[in-house]
Design a protein around this motif. Structure first.
Motif, PDB file in Angstrom:
ATOM      1  N   GLY A  72       0.818  -1.209   0.000  1.00 50.68           N
ATOM      2  CA  GLY A  72       0.000   0.000   0.000  1.00 50.68           C
ATOM      3  C   GLY A  72       0.848   1.253   0.000  1.00 50.68           C
ATOM      4  N   GLY A  73       0.215   2.419  -0.148  1.00 55.35           N
ATOM      5  CA  GLY A  73       0.916   3.693  -0.152  1.00 55.35           C
ATOM      6  C   GLY A  73       0.461   4.571  -1.294  1.00 55.35           C
ATOM      7  N   SER A  74       1.186   5.654  -1.544  1.00 59.12           N
ATOM      8  CA  SER A  74       0.798   6.575  -2.615  1.00 59.12           C
ATOM      9  C   SER A  74       1.649   6.400  -3.869  1.00 59.12           C
ATOM     10  CB  SER A  74       0.899   8.025  -2.139  1.00 59.12           C
ATOM     11  OG  SER A  74       2.244   8.375  -1.916  1.00 59.12           O
ATOM     12  N   PHE A  75       2.849   5.884  -3.734  1.00 60.52           N
ATOM     13  CA  PHE A  75       3.733   5.546  -4.849  1.00 60.52           C
ATOM     14  C   PHE A  75       4.051   6.716  -5.763  1.00 60.52           C
ATOM     15  CE2 PHE A  75       0.639   2.147  -3.961  1.00 60.52           C
ATOM     16  CZ  PHE A  75       1.456   1.355  -3.184  1.00 60.52           C
ATOM     17  N   GLY A  76       3.982   7.936  -5.227  1.00 58.19           N
ATOM     18  CA  GLY A  76       4.301   9.117  -6.020  1.00 58.19           C
ATOM     19  C   GLY A  76       3.156   9.640  -6.864  1.00 58.19           C
ATOM     20  N   TRP A  77       1.993   9.030  -6.780  1.00 58.19           N
ATOM     21  CA  TRP A  77       0.825   9.518  -7.508  1.00 58.19           C
ATOM     22  C   TRP A  77       0.209  10.667  -6.722  1.00 58.19           C
ATOM     23  CZ3 TRP A  77       0.030   7.600 -12.275  1.00 58.19           C
ATOM     24  CH2 TRP A  77       0.560   6.352 -12.584  1.00 58.19           C
ATOM     25  N   GLU A  78      -0.595  11.466  -7.373  1.00 56.32           N
ATOM     26  CA  GLU A  78      -1.237  12.622  -6.738  1.00 56.32           C
ATOM     27  C   GLU A  78      -2.493  12.245  -5.950  1.00 56.32           C
ATOM     28  OE1 GLU A  78      -3.958  14.322 -10.322  1.00 56.32           O
ATOM     29  OE2 GLU A  78      -1.811  14.568 -10.554  1.00 56.32           O
ATOM     30  N   TYR A  79      -2.824  11.001  -5.899  1.00 51.47           N
ATOM     31  CA  TYR A  79      -4.016  10.528  -5.189  1.00 51.47           C
ATOM     32  C   TYR A  79      -3.655  10.198  -3.742  1.00 51.47           C
ATOM     33  CZ  TYR A  79      -5.143   9.962 -10.102  1.00 51.47           C
ATOM     34  OH  TYR A  79      -5.327  10.189 -11.442  1.00 51.47           O
ATOM     35  N   GLY A  80      -4.643   9.872  -2.948  1.00 51.86           N
ATOM     36  CA  GLY A  80      -4.387   9.479  -1.566  1.00 51.86           C
ATOM     37  C   GLY A  80      -3.709   8.119  -1.489  1.00 51.86           C
ATOM     38  N   ASN A  81      -3.446   7.677  -0.277  1.00 50.15           N
ATOM     39  CA  ASN A  81      -2.786   6.386  -0.066  1.00 50.15           C
ATOM     40  C   ASN A  81      -3.730   5.225  -0.310  1.00 50.15           C
ATOM     41  OD1 ASN A  81      -0.350   7.493   0.639  1.00 50.15           O
ATOM     42  ND2 ASN A  81      -0.742   7.436   2.821  1.00 50.15           N
ATOM     43  N   MET A  82      -3.219   4.216  -0.990  1.00 48.63           N
ATOM     44  CA  MET A  82      -3.952   2.978  -1.174  1.00 48.63           C
ATOM     45  C   MET A  82      -3.699   2.099   0.048  1.00 48.63           C
ATOM     46  SD  MET A  82      -3.612   0.114  -4.176  1.00 48.63           S
ATOM     47  CE  MET A  82      -2.265  -0.830  -3.467  1.00 48.63           C
ATOM     48  N   PRO A  83      -4.737   1.482   0.590  1.00 50.37           N
ATOM     49  CA  PRO A  83      -4.500   0.597   1.732  1.00 50.37           C
ATOM     50  C   PRO A  83      -3.721  -0.646   1.295  1.00 50.37           C
ATOM     51  CG  PRO A  83      -6.796   0.484   1.057  1.00 50.37           C
ATOM     52  CD  PRO A  83      -6.148   1.560   0.236  1.00 50.37           C
ATOM     53  N   ALA A  84      -2.935  -1.187   2.190  1.00 50.39           N
ATOM     54  CA  ALA A  84      -2.210  -2.424   1.887  1.00 50.39           C
ATOM     55  C   ALA A  84      -3.207  -3.508   1.498  1.00 50.39           C
ATOM     56  CB  ALA A  84      -1.395  -2.868   3.102  1.00 50.39           C
ATOM     57  N   ARG A  85      -2.895  -4.221   0.444  1.00 56.66           N
ATOM     58  CA  ARG A  85      -3.719  -5.300  -0.086  1.00 56.66           C
ATOM     59  C   ARG A  85      -5.106  -4.831  -0.529  1.00 56.66           C
ATOM     60  NH1 ARG A  85      -1.753 -10.253   0.242  1.00 56.66           N
ATOM     61  NH2 ARG A  85       0.154 -10.537   1.387  1.00 56.66           N
ATOM     62  N   GLY A  86      -5.221  -3.542  -0.827  1.00 56.30           N
ATOM     63  CA  GLY A  86      -6.501  -3.023  -1.315  1.00 56.30           C
ATOM     64  C   GLY A  86      -7.635  -3.376  -0.386  1.00 56.30           C
ATOM     65  N   LEU A  87      -8.618  -4.062  -0.888  1.00 51.89           N
ATOM     66  CA  LEU A  87      -9.758  -4.488  -0.070  1.00 51.89           C
ATOM     67  C   LEU A  87      -9.608  -5.947   0.341  1.00 51.89           C
ATOM     68  CD1 LEU A  87     -12.708  -2.737  -1.925  1.00 51.89           C
ATOM     69  CD2 LEU A  87     -11.634  -2.072   0.218  1.00 51.89           C
ATOM     70  N   GLY A  88      -8.420  -6.310   0.800  1.00 52.20           N
ATOM     71  CA  GLY A  88      -8.200  -7.663   1.315  1.00 52.20           C
ATOM     72  C   GLY A  88      -7.787  -8.688   0.289  1.00 52.20           C
ATOM     73  N   ALA A  89      -7.122  -8.281  -0.766  1.00 52.19           N
ATOM     74  CA  ALA A  89      -6.677  -9.226  -1.797  1.00 52.19           C
ATOM     75  C   ALA A  89      -5.654 -10.205  -1.226  1.00 52.19           C
ATOM     76  CB  ALA A  89      -6.063  -8.466  -2.969  1.00 52.19           C
ATOM     77  N   ASN A  90      -5.777 -11.464  -1.620  1.00 56.76           N
ATOM     78  CA  ASN A  90      -4.796 -12.457  -1.180  1.00 56.76           C
ATOM     79  C   ASN A  90      -3.634 -12.501  -2.178  1.00 56.76           C
ATOM     80  OD1 ASN A  90      -5.387 -14.328  -3.342  1.00 56.76           O
ATOM     81  ND2 ASN A  90      -7.167 -15.049  -2.189  1.00 56.76           N
ATOM     82  N   ASP A  91      -2.600 -13.265  -1.866  1.00 61.46           N
ATOM     83  CA  ASP A  91      -1.394 -13.296  -2.694  1.00 61.46           C
ATOM     84  C   ASP A  91      -1.682 -13.742  -4.131  1.00 61.46           C
ATOM     85  OD1 ASP A  91       0.213 -12.357  -0.653  1.00 61.46           O
ATOM     86  OD2 ASP A  91       0.812 -14.355   0.014  1.00 61.46           O
ATOM     87  N   ALA A  92      -2.525 -14.744  -4.322  1.00 57.85           N
ATOM     88  CA  ALA A  92      -2.841 -15.218  -5.677  1.00 57.85           C
ATOM     89  C   ALA A  92      -3.559 -14.134  -6.478  1.00 57.85           C
ATOM     90  CB  ALA A  92      -3.688 -16.485  -5.605  1.00 57.85           C
ATOM     91  N   GLU A  93      -4.482 -13.426  -5.837  1.00 58.70           N
ATOM     92  CA  GLU A  93      -5.200 -12.343  -6.514  1.00 58.70           C
ATOM     93  C   GLU A  93      -4.250 -11.214  -6.878  1.00 58.70           C
ATOM     94  OE1 GLU A  93      -9.619 -12.757  -4.486  1.00 58.70           O
ATOM     95  OE2 GLU A  93      -8.039 -11.704  -3.379  1.00 58.70           O
ATOM     96  N   ILE A  94      -3.345 -10.887  -5.982  1.00 53.82           N
ATOM     97  CA  ILE A  94      -2.375  -9.824  -6.236  1.00 53.82           C
ATOM     98  C   ILE A  94      -1.467 -10.189  -7.409  1.00 53.82           C
ATOM     99  CG2 ILE A  94      -0.334  -8.648  -5.278  1.00 53.82           C
ATOM    100  CD1 ILE A  94      -1.833  -8.717  -2.543  1.00 53.82           C
ATOM    101  N   GLN A  95      -0.994 -11.418  -7.447  1.00 55.55           N
ATOM    102  CA  GLN A  95      -0.127 -11.860  -8.547  1.00 55.55           C
ATOM    103  C   GLN A  95      -0.870 -11.807  -9.877  1.00 55.55           C
ATOM    104  OE1 GLN A  95       3.140 -12.261  -8.271  1.00 55.55           O
ATOM    105  NE2 GLN A  95       2.860 -11.768  -6.118  1.00 55.55           N
ATOM    106  N   SER A  96      -2.091 -12.298  -9.892  1.00 58.25           N
ATOM    107  CA  SER A  96      -2.889 -12.311 -11.115  1.00 58.25           C
ATOM    108  C   SER A  96      -3.152 -10.896 -11.613  1.00 58.25           C
ATOM    109  CB  SER A  96      -4.206 -13.044 -10.852  1.00 58.25           C
ATOM    110  OG  SER A  96      -5.065 -12.926 -11.950  1.00 58.25           O
ATOM    111  N   LEU A  97      -3.573 -10.032 -10.720  1.00 60.42           N
ATOM    112  CA  LEU A  97      -3.885  -8.659 -11.094  1.00 60.42           C
ATOM    113  C   LEU A  97      -2.629  -7.899 -11.517  1.00 60.42           C
ATOM    114  CD1 LEU A  97      -6.245  -6.772 -11.413  1.00 60.42           C
ATOM    115  CD2 LEU A  97      -5.891  -6.035  -9.072  1.00 60.42           C
ATOM    116  N   SER A  98      -1.508  -8.141 -10.868  1.00 60.62           N
ATOM    117  CA  SER A  98      -0.254  -7.475 -11.224  1.00 60.62           C
ATOM    118  C   SER A  98       0.167  -7.823 -12.645  1.00 60.62           C
ATOM    119  CB  SER A  98       0.857  -7.874 -10.263  1.00 60.62           C
ATOM    120  OG  SER A  98       0.536  -7.447  -8.967  1.00 60.62           O
TER     121      SER A  98
END
Length: 106
Positions: A72-98
């Motif tokens: 999570g974080g802002s990563f240099g974008w002008e938007y607010g901070n993204m919560p870690a793991r978004g809305l509770g994504a698991n590792d498999a979902e994160i890998q697939s989406l990435s």
């Protein structure tokens, strides 16, 4: 009359391509990230396409995107901070989406 037909065809093409993009978003992207992200339009957060463009040509893009989603974080974008793991994504979902996001700018 011809300009009206050309405009209608161009508009129809944009609508169809927009539906194709939205239809291609993985289910975890819609469920876990869709409240803030879309594929091609910045809303409350950068679009997936903007993120993909940021990492275009980087062989480790998918890994870097996955790490950003995980911590999570802002990563240099002008938007607010993204919560870690978004809305509770698991590792498999994160890998697939990435992988999906990294592949958009090709």
């Amino acid at each position: 009359m011809n300009s009206i037909i050309v405009s209608m065809v161009a508009t129809a093409g944009l609508v169809v391509s927009g539906f194709a993009l939205a239809g291609d978003m993985p289910a975890e992207g819609k469920a876990k990230c869709g409240a803030c992200h879309s594929i091609d339009k910045a809303t409350m957060a950068p679009s997936f396409m903007e993120i993909s463009e940021k990492f275009k040509g980087d062989k480790d893009a998918s890994k870097k995107i996955a790490a950003s989603i995980t911590m999570g974080g802002s990563f240099g974008w002008e938007y607010g901070n993204m919560p870690a793991r978004g809305l509770g994504a698991n590792d498999a979902e994160i890998q697939s989406l990435s992988k999906f996001i990294a592949g958009l700018a090709k």
